[in-house]
Motif scaffolding. Sequence first.
Motif, PDB file in Angstrom:
ATOM      1  N   PRO A 180      10.433  -2.335   9.778  1.00  0.00           N
ATOM      2  CA  PRO A 180      10.156  -0.912   9.585  1.00  0.00           C
ATOM      3  C   PRO A 180      10.879  -0.324   8.373  1.00  0.00           C
ATOM      4  O   PRO A 180      10.380   0.617   7.748  1.00  0.00           O
ATOM      5  CB  PRO A 180      10.637  -0.267  10.887  1.00  0.00           C
ATOM      6  N   ALA A 181      12.050  -0.874   8.027  1.00  0.00           N
ATOM      7  CA  ALA A 181      12.787  -0.348   6.877  1.00  0.00           C
ATOM      8  C   ALA A 181      12.026  -0.591   5.578  1.00  0.00           C
ATOM      9  O   ALA A 181      11.904   0.314   4.733  1.00  0.00           O
ATOM     10  CB  ALA A 181      14.175  -0.989   6.809  1.00  0.00           C
ATOM     11  N   THR A 182      11.518  -1.802   5.398  1.00  0.00           N
ATOM     12  CA  THR A 182      10.756  -2.087   4.178  1.00  0.00           C
ATOM     13  C   THR A 182       9.420  -1.343   4.181  1.00  0.00           C
ATOM     14  O   THR A 182       8.945  -0.916   3.121  1.00  0.00           O
ATOM     15  CB  THR A 182      10.515  -3.598   4.039  1.00  0.00           C
ATOM     16  N   LEU A 183       8.823  -1.174   5.348  1.00  0.00           N
ATOM     17  CA  LEU A 183       7.581  -0.394   5.431  1.00  0.00           C
ATOM     18  C   LEU A 183       7.831   1.042   4.984  1.00  0.00           C
ATOM     19  O   LEU A 183       7.038   1.615   4.225  1.00  0.00           O
ATOM     20  CB  LEU A 183       7.042  -0.425   6.856  1.00  0.00           C
ATOM     21  N   LEU A 187       5.990   2.863   1.800  1.00  0.00           N
ATOM     22  CA  LEU A 187       5.192   4.070   1.961  1.00  0.00           C
ATOM     23  C   LEU A 187       5.721   5.224   1.109  1.00  0.00           C
ATOM     24  O   LEU A 187       4.968   6.151   0.792  1.00  0.00           O
ATOM     25  CB  LEU A 187       5.154   4.487   3.439  1.00  0.00           C
ATOM     26  N   ARG A 188       6.977   5.172   0.746  1.00  0.00           N
ATOM     27  CA  ARG A 188       7.544   6.182  -0.142  1.00  0.00           C
ATOM     28  C   ARG A 188       7.402   5.785  -1.607  1.00  0.00           C
ATOM     29  O   ARG A 188       7.938   6.444  -2.493  1.00  0.00           O
ATOM     30  CB  ARG A 188       9.024   6.420   0.180  1.00  0.00           C
ATOM     31  N   GLY A 189       6.690   4.693  -1.855  1.00  0.00           N
ATOM     32  CA  GLY A 189       6.471   4.256  -3.228  1.00  0.00           C
ATOM     33  C   GLY A 189       7.698   3.644  -3.871  1.00  0.00           C
ATOM     34  O   GLY A 189       7.906   3.776  -5.081  1.00  0.00           O
ATOM     35  N   ALA A 344       0.307  -0.633   6.810  1.00  0.00           N
ATOM     36  CA  ALA A 344       1.284  -0.789   7.886  1.00  0.00           C
ATOM     37  C   ALA A 344       1.089  -2.070   8.691  1.00  0.00           C
ATOM     38  O   ALA A 344       2.067  -2.641   9.189  1.00  0.00           O
ATOM     39  CB  ALA A 344       1.233   0.419   8.819  1.00  0.00           C
ATOM     40  N   ALA A 345      -0.155  -2.540   8.838  1.00  0.00           N
ATOM     41  CA  ALA A 345      -0.437  -3.669   9.732  1.00  0.00           C
ATOM     42  C   ALA A 345       0.374  -4.920   9.421  1.00  0.00           C
ATOM     43  O   ALA A 345       0.902  -5.554  10.347  1.00  0.00           O
ATOM     44  CB  ALA A 345      -1.936  -3.980   9.701  1.00  0.00           C
ATOM     45  N   PRO A 346       0.508  -5.340   8.155  1.00  0.00           N
ATOM     46  CA  PRO A 346       1.298  -6.561   7.899  1.00  0.00           C
ATOM     47  C   PRO A 346       2.730  -6.470   8.401  1.00  0.00           C
ATOM     48  O   PRO A 346       3.305  -7.474   8.836  1.00  0.00           O
ATOM     49  CB  PRO A 346       1.248  -6.685   6.369  1.00  0.00           C
ATOM     50  N   TYR A 347       3.313  -5.283   8.361  1.00  0.00           N
ATOM     51  CA  TYR A 347       4.701  -5.119   8.821  1.00  0.00           C
ATOM     52  C   TYR A 347       4.773  -5.154  10.347  1.00  0.00           C
ATOM     53  O   TYR A 347       5.728  -5.701  10.912  1.00  0.00           O
ATOM     54  CB  TYR A 347       5.271  -3.815   8.267  1.00  0.00           C
ATOM     55  N   TRP A 348       3.790  -4.567  11.021  1.00  0.00           N
ATOM     56  CA  TRP A 348       3.731  -4.670  12.475  1.00  0.00           C
ATOM     57  C   TRP A 348       3.548  -6.129  12.898  1.00  0.00           C
ATOM     58  O   TRP A 348       4.211  -6.599  13.836  1.00  0.00           O
ATOM     59  CB  TRP A 348       2.572  -3.830  13.010  1.00  0.00           C
ATOM     60  N   ILE A 349       2.663  -6.831  12.225  1.00  0.00           N
ATOM     61  CA  ILE A 349       2.421  -8.238  12.558  1.00  0.00           C
ATOM     62  C   ILE A 349       3.661  -9.076  12.265  1.00  0.00           C
ATOM     63  O   ILE A 349       4.034  -9.969  13.042  1.00  0.00           O
ATOM     64  CB  ILE A 349       1.198  -8.764  11.776  1.00  0.00           C
ATOM     65  N   GLY A 350       4.348  -8.785  11.153  1.00  0.00           N
ATOM     66  CA  GLY A 350       5.574  -9.508  10.827  1.00  0.00           C
ATOM     67  C   GLY A 350       6.653  -9.287  11.871  1.00  0.00           C
ATOM     68  O   GLY A 350       7.311 -10.238  12.318  1.00  0.00           O
TER      69      GLY A 350
END
Length: 403
Positions: A180-183, A187-189, A344-350
């Motif tokens: 979630p931290a990298t996501l 998302l903040r660019g 967001a999906a790749p981070y949830w899956i990771g």
Amino acid sequence: MAKPFINAADKTSADAAHLLMRLGLILGFVITPIVLLTSQRAIFILSPIAATLILSAGAMLSPRVMRIAAPFSFLASPVGLGAVFLSIWAVASLTWTPFPSEAAPRLFKIVSTFLLVLPVASVLPVRSRPANLYVLPLGVAAASFGAIALNFATPAAKHDVAMNETLARAVTVLLLLAWPATLAAILRGRPAMAASVAIVVAAAAVAVHATTASFAALAAGAAFLAAKADKTSTASWIGRIGAASFIAAPCLPLLLGPWIGDSSGNLAWLHAWRDTIMADGVRLLTGHGFNYVASGSSQGYLGALTPKTVLFEIWTDLGILGALAGAALLAWAYQLAGRQSPKAAPYWIGALTFVTAFAVFGGGALQLGWITAQALALVALILATRGEFQTARPTAPRHHVPS
């Protein structure tokens, strides 16, 4: 056009609520990971306080912010129903477990921890503020630097087993919170910030020798890269493979156990698992009861070669019904992760793959500290995901100068 009237008291209350919200997030995602470097019990003290602050902030905000129906809607979803069934079956197994006095409180704590995520998620703002999002990478980076510094600053003579275990468990939590931290940073660019967080937490894992968590992180990284290319197919295939692994897990020791024999090597646990299956009989259907493996191992009832993987634990504790419920829950969880937005999906899956792989590799899936860390990570993922929203500047009107 007249400006709308803003009640000063309402504005003050809203500002206080947002301050409470931020304090709760800082306590949960900055202070808790840092304190975990020296105390494993910190997560049991600080995370409930953080949840209380967030819930208090939600109660102070507008009722429209609090989505009361959201928790009930989730419980009625496939993932929610799967979790409810697995919980009910675990509760039923308390009637035949040999260690009810240990199993019942443990099960209550696990279920209540995950249930607490629902109201906390329901009061998080629909749109996460940028300052709240930056809390996530800040906490992971600060704690990772702290782990590296503490590991190298402590003399070798003081590196006892307890300290090494505390650091390894803390970094395992950081590897989970890194998703979630990298996501949030992406998302903040801020891709450079996201890459920096990933690098420093990986360095911390290498420094403290968090071997099991590092292998789980490699598996999660592979799933992340695949999801970047095709999130839906990746979630579907990993979910199917994971579910099949839960269901067919006993086949591995039954097929390989005879070839291993009584060897005391790294694969001797397969022979021990095969012996357990052959002796269980009808217990393969019902299991020995929730927490049988954990309590049996700690009290010496089970041998030293008892497998540590969650696959053995769920089959031995809850039998085939528990394994089927766990398999369905895992498959549905991957479907839910795959339905997130393309960003967001790749981070949830990771993150989900990290949790699953860590449990399969024998990282202690049902340790209460790890359960609480998973609940924190779930809240963090929801917070980060709500930082993704489209904002477009209005197009300036074009004035044509008459010729």
